[in-house]
Design an enzyme around this catalytic site. Structure first.
Site, PDB file in Angstrom:
ATOM      1  N   GLY A 185     -10.513  24.580   2.506  1.00  0.00           N
ATOM      2  CA  GLY A 185     -11.064  25.866   2.893  1.00  0.00           C
ATOM      3  C   GLY A 185     -12.296  25.619   3.737  1.00  0.00           C
ATOM      4  N   GLU A 186     -13.397  26.169   3.306  1.00  0.00           N
ATOM      5  CA  GLU A 186     -14.636  26.011   4.062  1.00  0.00           C
ATOM      6  C   GLU A 186     -15.728  25.699   3.050  1.00  0.00           C
ATOM      7  OE1 GLU A 186     -17.680  25.763   6.450  1.00  0.00           O
ATOM      8  OE2 GLU A 186     -17.739  27.466   5.085  1.00  0.00           O
ATOM      9  N   SER A 187     -16.278  24.502   3.129  1.00  0.00           N
ATOM     10  CA  SER A 187     -17.115  24.000   2.036  1.00  0.00           C
ATOM     11  C   SER A 187     -18.418  24.782   1.867  1.00  0.00           C
ATOM     12  CB  SER A 187     -17.387  22.510   2.226  1.00  0.00           C
ATOM     13  OG  SER A 187     -17.899  22.264   3.513  1.00  0.00           O
ATOM     14  N   CYS A 200      -9.618  18.037   1.088  1.00  0.00           N
ATOM     15  CA  CYS A 200     -10.359  18.475   2.263  1.00  0.00           C
ATOM     16  C   CYS A 200     -11.720  19.069   1.890  1.00  0.00           C
ATOM     17  CB  CYS A 200      -9.495  19.426   3.080  1.00  0.00           C
ATOM     18  SG  CYS A 200      -9.995  19.478   4.797  1.00  0.00           S
ATOM     19  N   ARG A 238     -18.401  16.198   7.312  1.00  0.00           N
ATOM     20  CA  ARG A 238     -17.590  17.358   7.680  1.00  0.00           C
ATOM     21  C   ARG A 238     -17.071  17.252   9.109  1.00  0.00           C
ATOM     22  NH1 ARG A 238     -20.648  22.787   6.570  1.00  0.00           N
ATOM     23  NH2 ARG A 238     -18.549  23.543   7.001  1.00  0.00           N
ATOM     24  N   ILE A 297      -6.799  19.027   8.790  1.00  0.00           N
ATOM     25  CA  ILE A 297      -7.250  20.248   9.472  1.00  0.00           C
ATOM     26  C   ILE A 297      -8.778  20.285   9.444  1.00  0.00           C
ATOM     27  CG2 ILE A 297      -7.140  22.772   9.523  1.00  0.00           C
ATOM     28  CD1 ILE A 297      -4.508  22.525   7.893  1.00  0.00           C
ATOM     29  N   ARG A 298      -9.392  20.021  10.571  1.00  0.00           N
ATOM     30  CA  ARG A 298     -10.864  19.931  10.641  1.00  0.00           C
ATOM     31  C   ARG A 298     -11.389  19.146   9.447  1.00  0.00           C
ATOM     32  NH1 ARG A 298     -13.995  24.998  12.723  1.00  0.00           N
ATOM     33  NH2 ARG A 298     -15.314  23.225  13.208  1.00  0.00           N
ATOM     34  N   HIS A 321      -4.292  17.827   3.482  1.00  0.00           N
ATOM     35  CA  HIS A 321      -3.754  18.972   2.736  1.00  0.00           C
ATOM     36  C   HIS A 321      -2.353  18.670   2.192  1.00  0.00           C
ATOM     37  CE1 HIS A 321      -6.600  22.309   3.570  1.00  0.00           C
ATOM     38  NE2 HIS A 321      -6.951  21.522   4.569  1.00  0.00           N
ATOM     39  N   GLU A 336      -0.712  20.113  -0.011  1.00  0.00           N
ATOM     40  CA  GLU A 336       0.063  21.316  -0.369  1.00  0.00           C
ATOM     41  C   GLU A 336       0.792  21.909   0.839  1.00  0.00           C
ATOM     42  OE1 GLU A 336      -3.052  21.219   0.251  1.00  0.00           O
ATOM     43  OE2 GLU A 336      -3.679  23.063   1.250  1.00  0.00           O
TER      44      GLU A 336
HETATM   45  N1  GLN Z   1     -14.029  21.817   7.970  1.00  0.00           N
HETATM   46  C1  GLN Z   1     -14.007  22.390   6.644  1.00  0.00           C
HETATM   47  C2  GLN Z   1     -15.359  22.241   5.969  1.00  0.00           C
HETATM   48  O1  GLN Z   1     -16.248  21.661   6.489  1.00  0.00           O
HETATM   49  C3  GLN Z   1     -12.925  21.767   5.796  1.00  0.00           C
HETATM   50  C4  GLN Z   1     -11.569  22.094   6.359  1.00  0.00           C
HETATM   51  C5  GLN Z   1     -10.460  22.099   5.376  1.00  0.00           C
HETATM   52  O2  GLN Z   1     -10.636  22.203   4.155  1.00  0.00           O
HETATM   53  N2  GLN Z   1      -9.273  22.047   5.895  1.00  0.00           N
HETATM   54  O3  GLN Z   1     -15.546  22.724   4.914  1.00  0.00           O
END
Ligand code: GLN
Length: 172
Positions: A29-31, A61, A81, A110-111, A146, A148
């Site tokens: 997700g987004e930390s 992630c 990150r 993913i990122r 990921h 999942e």
């Molecule tokens: N770039 C996101 C972060 O810094 C992590 C991306 C992800 O969980 N796929 O939190």
């Protein structure tokens, strides 16, 4: 993925949701959002305590970032990150993980972060571009990708097996 493997899963949104869990998944997700949400809901402290008790955990992630020294300080590592850079922030590759039999895993990044620095308690399971992207510390498996998003349930199976092994240890 967990339900397909026969496990019962529920979302954790408040500290009360942690009661009775045998294992944890910290998803991607987004930390920053996740860390703020954990603080706002009063989840950071009880989650840290549960992790310190050795509960088997799969962190993926952003989940890996949330557990690093600069966030919940559960894993003895610093995650960087968005480490793979803007232009290649999403990609897929095959990764071989020791302890996961049956050939390489298709890993979706993913990122994604990588592990920038880690202590001796952290065992590196896989690297990419010279940086760890899958690590284990005790019963916590943290991966930068990921699992999942593929049909391959082997890392979720690892979590279920770790829970069963812990049950056996505790019964003995
Ligand atoms: N770039 C996101 C972060 O810094 C992590 C991306 C992800 O969980 N796929 O939190």
């Amino acid at each position: 993925m967990l339900a397909e493997l026969g496990a019962e899963a529920r979302e954790v949104r408040t500290p009360g949701d942690l009661a009775g869990l045998d294992g944890l998944v910290l998803p991607g997700g987004e930390s920053t959002t996740m860390t703020l949400g954990l603080e706002r809901e009063g989840l950071a402290e009880p989650l840290r305590d549960l992790l310190a008790s050795g509960i088997p955990t799969l962190a993926t992630c952003a989940g890996m970032i949330v557990l690093d020294r600069e966030h919940l300080d559960v894993l003895d590592l610093v995650a960087r990150r968005n480490a793979f850079g803007r232009q290649v922030r999403s990609f897929e590759t095959d990764l071989e993980l020791p302890g996961v039999s049956g050939g390489p895993l298709r890993a979706v990044f993913i990122r994604a972060p990588w592990v920038e620095d880690h202590g001796q308690r952290v065992e590196v399971l896989a690297e990419l571009e010279g940086h760890p992207v899958a690590v284990r510390q005790g019963d916590v498996l943290a991966v930068a990708f990921h699992p999942e998003l593929t049909k391959d349930g082997r890392l979720h199976r690892w979590l279920i097996d770790a829970i069963a092994a812990r049950d056996v240890r505790e019964a003995a």
